[in-house]
Design an enzyme around this catalytic site. Structure first.
Site, PDB file in Angstrom:
ATOM      1  N   CYS A   1       0.797  -1.207   0.000  1.00 21.43           N
ATOM      2  CA  CYS A   1       0.000   0.000   0.000  1.00 21.43           C
ATOM      3  C   CYS A   1       0.837   1.269   0.000  1.00 21.43           C
ATOM      4  CB  CYS A   1      -0.897   0.000   1.237  1.00 21.43           C
ATOM      5  SG  CYS A   1      -1.444  -1.633   1.759  1.00 21.43           S
TER       6      CYS A   1
ATOM      7  N   GLU B   1      14.527 -12.760 -20.716  1.00 20.75           N
ATOM      8  CA  GLU B   1      15.441 -11.708 -20.285  1.00 20.75           C
ATOM      9  C   GLU B   1      16.823 -11.801 -20.928  1.00 20.75           C
ATOM     10  OE1 GLU B   1      17.601 -13.157 -16.277  1.00 20.75           O
ATOM     11  OE2 GLU B   1      15.510 -12.613 -15.999  1.00 20.75           O
TER      12      GLU B   1
ATOM     13  N   LYS C   1      14.937 -16.317  -9.258  1.00 17.65           N
ATOM     14  CA  LYS C   1      16.280 -15.842  -9.581  1.00 17.65           C
ATOM     15  C   LYS C   1      16.733 -14.700  -8.687  1.00 17.65           C
ATOM     16  CE  LYS C   1      15.835 -17.191 -14.400  1.00 17.65           C
ATOM     17  NZ  LYS C   1      15.990 -16.817 -15.804  1.00 17.65           N
TER      18      LYS C   1
ATOM     19  N   MET D   1      14.355 -27.562 -15.424  1.00 19.29           N
ATOM     20  CA  MET D   1      13.137 -26.998 -14.863  1.00 19.29           C
ATOM     21  C   MET D   1      11.920 -27.877 -15.135  1.00 19.29           C
ATOM     22  SD  MET D   1      13.656 -22.939 -15.601  1.00 19.29           S
ATOM     23  CE  MET D   1      12.167 -22.436 -14.758  1.00 19.29           C
TER      24      MET D   1
ATOM     25  N   ASN E   1       2.728  -0.751   4.844  1.00 14.62           N
ATOM     26  CA  ASN E   1       2.960  -0.969   3.420  1.00 14.62           C
ATOM     27  C   ASN E   1       3.902  -2.156   3.295  1.00 14.62           C
ATOM     28  OD1 ASN E   1       3.526  -0.913   0.684  1.00 14.62           O
ATOM     29  ND2 ASN E   1       4.913   0.838   0.826  1.00 14.62           N
ATOM     30  N   GLY E   2       3.419  -3.288   2.814  1.00 14.71           N
ATOM     31  CA  GLY E   2       4.290  -4.451   2.659  1.00 14.71           C
ATOM     32  C   GLY E   2       3.569  -5.750   2.918  1.00 14.71           C
TER      33      GLY E   2
END
Length: 976
Positions: A52, A922, A968, A518, A276-277
């Site tokens: 928030c 990426e 990652k 993976m 906030n968190g």
């Protein structure tokens, strides 16, 4: 739908006819929907998290004014983008403001006589909308207040403007009312009495089935909040626009609920904080508080301690529960800054720059409670002090400015209030584990070091030195004679050749958890035809949404693997006995240290509990006897319980170590005994890092890997260690599993193993709700599965096969590599041959045969079990043509390096021909592919900006910026 809207508008008009009332549509709809959500399969209340915007404005010398409230509401509006909303754009996830009690305002707007300021309290209540239910709730509240020796001054209905919020908000809007109370002085302070009163009212309303909530009940502060957008708060509550409404402190919050459903109660600020968190260690913190409460003194709450239990709101979000514990600690007698640092300690074990006084306090705090770990910026106030603090990693922003007009402004970002540069005295921002604190009565503004010097000082260093017993690293000494074959025991505990050679051997050689591909195409545990370790029915969760993972390599100074053994300390009473602990540097226990614990350390009684059962009596009877033995051991003074399966044999079957650990953990919590002991697991069964992580996550403080030790000794005897000595291999084992736990927990954004302990950050897949609720209480299981009876049959089947297997052989396993006698794989030699032949020859019929073979094989995942329910088909003429549908297709972000040049280009080419979009991942993209039919339409930019160039970006139709990824955090693409 149109009729519903007309009815709603009629109710809005009714609400405007009586501006002093809170009127809205029938709340029953909202109650029914809430009940339906609680029964939903895919959603659970424990998913509630907040991310928030928060901040505050305060006058340095405590001068109250309406201007501060106006500025606070402006801050709230400018933080609106940090709030969230759903399909109704006029209904927000929540917003509100926490203020000092406005005495002059209340004297003007009430028709009863108020005592002197500070000698009366105001409770803000969300009551049922139906008038009869509200009346009954009020009567119950008044009765409890009278029992607690409070005098009822009167009720005030808070004016509300229903036009100010959206349909979603007013369809569940409560009746907002204020209760005014006074009291005669007695032996308990006013804040203690008000706290007890509120807790009693909350319990009574819940027991009586009333939907009632108390945002605040205090003689210092009041909270105005609701399920609305930030800019709607002042319109919804006209009180806030009155010039007589003044305060020297205003704390604001705009809520963004991540993966959750907003409601009126979860809007912030709460009674002391705006958060906030996200709290990643929430479940472990809850269990720790629940366990510790049974032995707490209570401090200032001692005389009324039983009346305020439970300490935490079981239905609340992570922020709610943080506020619950903070308020409890402060009312019990701990200072506000100290309580916050106790709950959010700094990285005391590895930060070489930390002040010694701070380090000793944080170490003391580790003896008392589980850290509330995770990204967090906490703004807080008790009506006198106001401030903010960040988590140990500083993962949420907090910037502040002090002006010449003596205003202090702090918020999640800059620019929330217009301040001329010439009016700025100082600026700053909070860093990791830093606090800013203002005392509005003395005018003292303290920064981090000053706060810690003043509030963290104490006798902790001396107490820790005298009380903590260090159990340091011990030298490895072999117990078994060389040449002994462990295969028989390995078979009994379900080991395979893969476990031995592909899991344990690499760890013994390198000290690192082995990494595999993976993809996983073998059946999940519940769909496997072979008996599976119970660990495999649990899937590790990892950081997502707004919750960044921790790079445990680059940020080593903020992580900690320290463990304290012994009974819980008491956070309500500072005393030397709180430090009576055994300190371990890691949860991976060496044999010599296990023996030392069992031999008896003065003040720490140890008892062994046998994790085995007689197959003639059954698993449930074995578990009952196991739990009863744990109770007896604690009642006879044991504070360390060693759960061992050493007695497993041909006639005694081992209880799965995870079932025993989690089961006894929750059993002791229910009996009120969990705070008096630490659990140590001495087992032959765990051999993977995931197994160890499960045991820690479900209550084990230490783990002795007996089976791994014997396996490594045998591997040494057989010459498999390739130049590594047995002593070095054992050091690798201790380091490898310790590092593996760290790697797993850091992907969830958890920095210290004490926070991961008991946190249960797993989801069960393939276990029945009844089994999970009983032995793994609080764990999510969405699809059901095996019962305790089914599990018993699987355990007995594995035991029978072990006794019938050749003495010197282990089953191949075949989970990670295809074996003819191992697990089924979707991509086996037959299916791979079909695919390769079809592609090389261009034979589409053969390709269809390949598709049929992989879809028609035994199910390996949940998607293989999905089908269509019986329903009326939609006419195909009403459905979009396939050419339009596929244009919405987007592929996953897989980099060039992860899947090969051929696969990457093939996906891009296919998506471009369909009109969809492929994602580059990426790793960048070859220059010659840009602006061609092999170009990826979506270009990803990761934190390392790998391969990012001007042409790369120019060739994109869509740009995806990756802020963080749970897989990652610093060591390549790895998932637990």
């Amino acid at each position: 739908m149109r009729q519903q809207q007309n009815n709603a508008e009629q109710v809005r008009q009714q609400g405007n006819e009586n501006p002093e009332s809170a009127v809205a549509p029938n709340r029953k709809r909202a109650g029914q929907s809430t009940g339906a959500m609680k029964k939903a399969t895919l959603w659970r209340p424990e998913f509630e998290r907040d991310a928030c915007g928060t901040g505050f404005i305060a006058h340095l010398n405590g001068m109250r004014s309406h201007a501060i409230i106006k500025d606070a509401l402006e801050i709230l509006v400018r933080l609106a983008h940090r709030g969230g909303t759903g399909s109704d754009p006029d209904t927000g996830d929540g917003a509100g403001v926490l203020l000092q009690l406005p005495d002059a305002f209340f004297r003007k707007h009430t028709d009863f006589v108020l005592p002197e300021e500070g000698q009366y309290a105001v409770g803000m209540f969300f009551l049922p909308l139906e008038e009869e239910n509200a009346r009954l709730a009020q009567a119950g509240i008044e009765a409890i207040a009278t029992e607690e020796a409070f005098s009822l001054i009167g009720w005030r209905t808070v004016p509300t403007n229903l036009h100010a919020c959206g349909y979603g908000a007013w369809s569940s809007v409560p009746s907002v009312r204020q209760l005014f109370l006074s009291w005669e002085e007695n032996d308990l302070p006013a804040d203690v009495r008000l706290f007890v009163l509120r807790k009693r009212i909350e319990k009574a309303m819940k027991e009586q089935g009333y939907e009632a909530y108390i945002p605040s009940l205090s003689n210092k502060t009041i909270v105005y909040k609701g399920m609305m957008q930030a800019w709607q708060v002042s319109d919804f509550f006209p009180d806030l626009l009155d010039e007589d409404f003044v305060s020297a402190i205003a704390l604001v919050h705009s809520r963004y609920s991540t993966n959750t459903f907003p409601n009126w109660e979860r809007a912030q600020p709460f009674r002391m904080v705006g958060h906030n968190g996200e709290i990643n260690t929430l479940k472990g913190c809850e269990h720790a508080v629940l366990a510790a409460a049974a032995a707490m003194d209570g401090g200032r709450l001692k005389k009324r301690f039983a009346d305020i239990l439970p300490i935490l709101d079981t239905d609340g979000s992570d922020s709610t529960k943080f506020d619950n514990l903070l308020e409890f600690l402060v009312v019990a007698g701990r200072s506000l800054p100290q309580a916050l640092f106790m709950m959010m300690p700094g990285p005391w074990s590895k930060d070489p720059t930390m002040d010694e006084n701070q380090r000793e306090f944080f170490r003391y705090a580790a003896c008392l409670m589980t850290p509330w770990d995770g990204p967090a910026a906490m703004c807080f106030t008790d009506g006198r002090q106001v401030g903010a603090v960040l988590d140990r990693n500083g993962l949420r922003p907090a910037r502040w400015v002090l002006t010449k007009s003596n205003l202090l402004v702090l918020a999640s970002e800059s620019g929330v209030v217009d301040i001329a540069p010439a009016d700025v005295v100082r600026r700053g921002r909070l860093g990791p584990n830093q606090m800013l604190l203002l005392d509005t009565e003395t005018g003292a503004l303290l920064e981090d070091q000053q706060i810690k010097d003043q509030y963290l000082d104490g006798p902790w260093k001396q107490w820790l030195k005298e009380q903590v017993i260090e159990l340091g690293e011990a030298r490895y000494e072999r117990k078994n004679a060389p040449g002994e074959n462990p295969t028989k025991q390995q078979n009994i505990f379900g080991w395979t050749y893969e476990d031995r050679m592909l899991t344990v051997l690499p760890i013994a050689q390198t000290g690192l958890d082995p990494v595999g591909a993976m993809g996983y195409d073998a059946p999940i545990a519940v769909l496997s035809e072979r008996p599976q370790p119970l660990f495999h029915y649990f899937k590790q969760l990892f950081a997502q949404v707004t919750n960044p993972p921790i790079d445990a390599i680059q940020e080593e100074c903020v992580v900690g693997m320290d463990v304290f053994l012994g009974p819980n300390g008491d956070p309500t009473l500072d005393q030397p006995d709180n430090c009576r602990k055994i300190h371990l540097s890691s949860p991976i226990l060496q044999t010599a240290n296990l023996e030392r614990l069992l031999s008896g350390i003065p003040g720490f009684g140890a008892a062994q509990l046998d994790m085995v059962f007689d197959p003639k009596l059954g698993l449930e009877a074995g578990l009952d006897a196991f739990f009863a033995a744990a109770e007896r051991a604690i009642r006879h003074g044991a504070s360390i319980l060693v759960l061992t399966d050493r007695l497993a044999s041909e006639t005694l079957v081992p209880i799965p170590s995870l079932l025993a650990t989690a089961g006894v953990h929750h059993h002791l919590i229910r009996k009120g005994l969990r705070g008096g002991c630490s659990l140590i697991v001495d087992s032959y069964e765990p051999r993977e890092v995931h197994h160890v992580a499960c045991l820690v996550g479900y209550g084990a403080k230490g783990i002795h890997l007996r089976g791994v030790h014997e396996a490594v000794e045998a591997l040494c005897d057989e010459g498999h260690l390739d130049g590594v000595t047995l002593e070095e291999a054992m050091e690798h084992v201790y380091h490898g599993y310790d590092h593996g736990i760290l790697k797993v927990m850091s992907k969830m954004g958890i920095s210290c193993v004490d926070g991961y302990h008991n946190a249960q950050i797993f989801e069960a897949l393939g276990l029945s709700e009844e089994l999970v609720d009983r032995f793994f209480t609080g764990t999510v299981t969405r699809v059901g599965g095996m019962s305790l009876e089914d599990l018993e049959q699987e355990i007995l089947r594995r035991h029978k096969e072990a006794l019938e297997s050749p003495v010197n052989e282990l089953p191949s396993g075949g989970r990670f590599q295809y074996k003819r006698d191992g697990e089924h794989h979707v991509y086996n030699p037959e299916t791979i041959h079909l695919l390769q032949t079809a592609v090389r020859t261009g034979d589409y019929a053969l390709f269809q045969e390949y598709i049929k073979s992989i879809e028609g094989e035994a199910p390996v995942s949940l998607r293989n079990l999905l089908g269509f329910t019986k329903c009326a088909p939609i006419p195909v003429e009403e459905v979009e043509p396939v050419e339009k549908i596929v244009r919405r297709f987007k592929t996953g972000a897989m980099s060039y390096g992860s899947i090969s040049k051929e696969a990457h280009e093939c996906i891009a080419l296919a998506m471009n021909q369909l009109g969809g979009k492929s994602n580059s991942g990426e790793g960048g993209e070859a220059q010659e592919r840009l602006f061609t039919d092999r170009n990826s339409a979506i270009k990803q930019i990761a934190s390392g900006r790998f391969g990012v160039t001007g042409p790369y970006l120019a060739s994109a139709k869509e740009i995806q910026i990756k802020m963080a990824q749970g897989a990652k955090p610093g060591e390549g693409g790895q998932l637990p």
